[in-house]
Design a protein around this motif. Structure first.
Motif, PDB file in Angstrom:
ATOM      1  N   GLN A 229     -11.101  37.597  44.882  1.00  0.00           N
ATOM      2  CA  GLN A 229     -11.987  36.397  45.121  1.00  0.00           C
ATOM      3  C   GLN A 229     -11.704  35.386  43.786  1.00  0.00           C
ATOM      4  N   LYS A 230     -10.811  34.719  43.947  1.00  0.00           N
ATOM      5  CA  LYS A 230     -10.190  34.013  42.878  1.00  0.00           C
ATOM      6  C   LYS A 230     -11.046  32.953  42.318  1.00  0.00           C
ATOM      7  N   ARG A 231     -12.450  32.560  42.950  1.00  0.00           N
ATOM      8  CA  ARG A 231     -13.164  31.638  42.387  1.00  0.00           C
ATOM      9  C   ARG A 231     -13.954  32.424  41.341  1.00  0.00           C
ATOM     10  N   VAL A 232     -14.070  33.379  41.400  1.00  0.00           N
ATOM     11  CA  VAL A 232     -15.031  34.082  40.267  1.00  0.00           C
ATOM     12  C   VAL A 232     -14.587  34.774  39.178  1.00  0.00           C
ATOM     13  N   LYS A 233     -15.136  34.926  38.002  1.00  0.00           N
ATOM     14  CA  LYS A 233     -14.834  35.582  36.986  1.00  0.00           C
ATOM     15  C   LYS A 233     -15.797  36.617  36.718  1.00  0.00           C
ATOM     16  N   VAL A 234     -15.443  37.891  36.469  1.00  0.00           N
ATOM     17  CA  VAL A 234     -16.207  39.009  36.470  1.00  0.00           C
ATOM     18  C   VAL A 234     -16.188  39.344  34.964  1.00  0.00           C
ATOM     19  N   ASN A 235     -17.178  39.829  34.434  1.00  0.00           N
ATOM     20  CA  ASN A 235     -17.495  40.047  32.937  1.00  0.00           C
ATOM     21  C   ASN A 235     -18.336  41.616  33.074  1.00  0.00           C
ATOM     22  N   VAL A 236     -17.624  42.527  32.451  1.00  0.00           N
ATOM     23  CA  VAL A 236     -18.200  43.684  32.456  1.00  0.00           C
ATOM     24  C   VAL A 236     -18.701  44.029  30.793  1.00  0.00           C
ATOM     25  N   MET A 237     -20.045  44.356  30.896  1.00  0.00           N
ATOM     26  CA  MET A 237     -20.502  44.542  29.343  1.00  0.00           C
ATOM     27  C   MET A 237     -20.215  46.032  29.169  1.00  0.00           C
ATOM     28  N   VAL A 238     -19.617  46.348  27.831  1.00  0.00           N
ATOM     29  CA  VAL A 238     -19.307  47.916  27.795  1.00  0.00           C
ATOM     30  C   VAL A 238     -19.645  47.979  26.360  1.00  0.00           C
ATOM     31  N   LEU A 239     -19.914  49.360  26.044  1.00  0.00           N
ATOM     32  CA  LEU A 239     -20.287  49.910  24.735  1.00  0.00           C
ATOM     33  C   LEU A 239     -18.901  50.432  24.216  1.00  0.00           C
ATOM     34  N   THR A 240     -18.010  49.806  23.609  1.00  0.00           N
ATOM     35  CA  THR A 240     -16.793  50.389  23.502  1.00  0.00           C
ATOM     36  C   THR A 240     -16.415  51.078  22.090  1.00  0.00           C
ATOM     37  N   HIS A 241     -17.368  51.003  21.177  1.00  0.00           N
ATOM     38  CA  HIS A 241     -17.092  51.760  19.933  1.00  0.00           C
ATOM     39  C   HIS A 241     -16.458  53.024  19.904  1.00  0.00           C
TER      40      HIS A 241
END
Length: 476
Positions: free
Chosen positions: A383-395
């Motif tokens: 879906q080229k028109r949308v950017k996906v942000n994933v919130m992660v606890l990466t420590h």
């Protein structure tokens, strides 16, 4: 700290004068051990002892091995009142410019073994390089940790009180098995190990005393003994280990280069090569990860309690649980390498999401770990028109996430790394939504700092914490 130099030597006379000349600037006493060298080398070493008054020459009447020469030097330095000894090879492999860094580290950590972590150039023989990785794997099993990243480098500073205590009660190998064995056994004795990157070269026309068949046999036998030594120590280690930390405060057990190797094997060999490497490693984590193993069995037992099955949960079920986690990691790599199509991803209310994307407005996707966050990447790619942000606890998983992003730096999937869920986090996510982007949040992943800001919801017959504060801020 009172420091001395230890240089074992067996028929290395070509560059020893150059090495000693470079070492003179450090103004340190040196024990030069002649391990039964031929006459030509013996005469050169005697000339060096006469030329450099700070050099003490010790002779072995016959060749006993590198390990024996180092032991002789360490015990001589301890008997003369030195607290530490810096071991250096005589063949010019080591970068002597790194000595000040090693000394500074030893002064700051006087009880630790300070060792070089080799960085090789193209001069390293490939057979020797690959052989080291086999030894690394053995040492990780024998120590039940990744604390020792390289056990074969002979460029190190020993705390002599610890080595002398070890020599009095342990019999160590006296040849090429020595460097590995002494490091593992010092680690067993609670001696901290600190490794400093250092460049190592193999000089042209250099002389190697590594005896292919004999030394490989010695090292294999040494690893066998260390493995059974580890098994003997395992009950005591397990009895003394009780971990009640929150998951978000625990560091990942995999090293960066181990995870990097897994990703590269996947890139070139696909699933079959990746699994061939990954499954033995998962087996190791299963055997040594008592906390994770207990959590797995407890979870599976809770699932069993609400089902109609009367089957008792066994260690095989827990092992399959570990393997399924590994397969989920392959899914993550699949997603980052663009090998998952949108049509292959199934999720509830697909049409609702598609209509929302068509409007150009953003949205929040609340998910749980029954799925896989990285599969959202299939949405962002197709879906080229949308950017996906994933919130992660990466420590707790910095190495794995770092490798994922290296697999495809141009990814339109954005990992938002957070260590705390606070109003600033909510404001950032709200901005993403207003820009027409998707925000993916794992509502069942709480942090150690989320106490008092969660709401308990029923899960497997018991209350389980889920996020409420972040959702409140977004709604506000």
């Amino acid at each position: 700290m009172k420091l001395a130099l230890i240089i074992p030597n067996y028929n290395h006379h070509q560059v020893i004068e150059q090495t000693l000349t470079q070492l003179a600037q450090f103004n340190l006493p040196c024990y030069l051990i002649d391990d039964g060298s031929q006459d030509e080398t013996r005469y050169v070493l005697q000339e060096m002892a006469d030329k450099f008054p700070w050099v003490t020459l010790i002779h072995h009447p016959f060749n006993r091995g590198k390990g024996a020469a180092v032991i002789t030097g360490l015990r001589a330095a301890f008997a003369d009142g030195f607290s530490h000894a810096l071991q250096i090879d005589a063949d010019g492999q080591h970068n002597l410019a790194d000595i000040p860094n090693m000394i500074d580290c030893a002064q700051a950590n006087p009880l630790a073994l300070i060792s070089g972590k080799p960085e090789y150039d193209d001069s390293v023989p490939k057979g020797r390089l690959y052989g080291r990785y086999i030894t690394h794997f053995g040492v990780w099993i024998e120590t039940l940790s990744f604390d020792i990243q390289d056990s074969m480098c002979g460029f190190r500073i020993y705390p002599l009180a610890a080595t002398e205590a070890l020599f009095q009660y342990e019999s160590l190998g006296e040849r090429m098995d020595f460097d590995i064995e002494i490091m593992v056994k010092l680690y067993w004795k609670k001696t901290p190990v600190i490794q400093i990157p250092t460049k190592v070269i193999y000089p042209e026309n250099g002389i190697s005393h590594f005896q292919g068949f004999q030394d490989n046999l010695r090292i294999s036998w040494m690893h066998t003994k260390l493995f059974f030594g580890m098994l003997k120590r395992l009950p005591q280690k397990r009895a003394s280990h009780h971990d009640n930390r929150h998951w978000s405060t625990m560091q990942e057990r995999g090293s960066y280069w181990g995870i990097k190797l897994l990703a590269e094997s996947y890139r070139f060999g696909g699933h079959w090569l990746c699994r061939a490497i990954m499954y033995p490693v998962i087996g190791y984590f299963f055997l040594t990860g008592s906390t994770a193993r207990k959590a797995s069995i407890d979870f599976l037992q809770q699932v069993q309690n609400i089902s109609d099955s009367t089957k008792k949960i066994s260690w095989q079920d827990s092992l399959n649980h570990f393997l399924s986690f590994g397969n989920a990691a392959l899914d993550r790599i699949d997603a980052w390498c663009d090998r998952i199509k949108l049509s292959e991803v199934d999720f509830a209310d697909r049409q609702i999401l598609a209509k929302q994307i068509e409007t150009g407005k953003g949205a929040v996707l609340l998910v749980s770990h029954l799925g896989n966050l990285e599969l959202c990447r299939a949405i962002s790619i197709h879906q080229k028109r949308v950017k996906v942000n994933v919130m992660v606890l990466t420590h707790h998983a910095e190495n794995f996430n770092k490798v994922l992003q290296q697999l495809n730096p141009k990814s339109s999937l954005n990992l938002i790394q957070v260590n705390e869920l606070d109003p600033s986090t909510a404001m950032l996510l709200q901005q993403k939504i207003e820009q027409g982007e998707l925000v993916v949040i794992a509502a069942d992943r709480t942090s150690a700092n989320s106490q008092g800001r969660v709401i308990d919801l029923p899960f497997l017959g018991k209350p389980a914490p889920s996020l409420k504060a972040l959702l409140f801020w977004l709604a506000y």
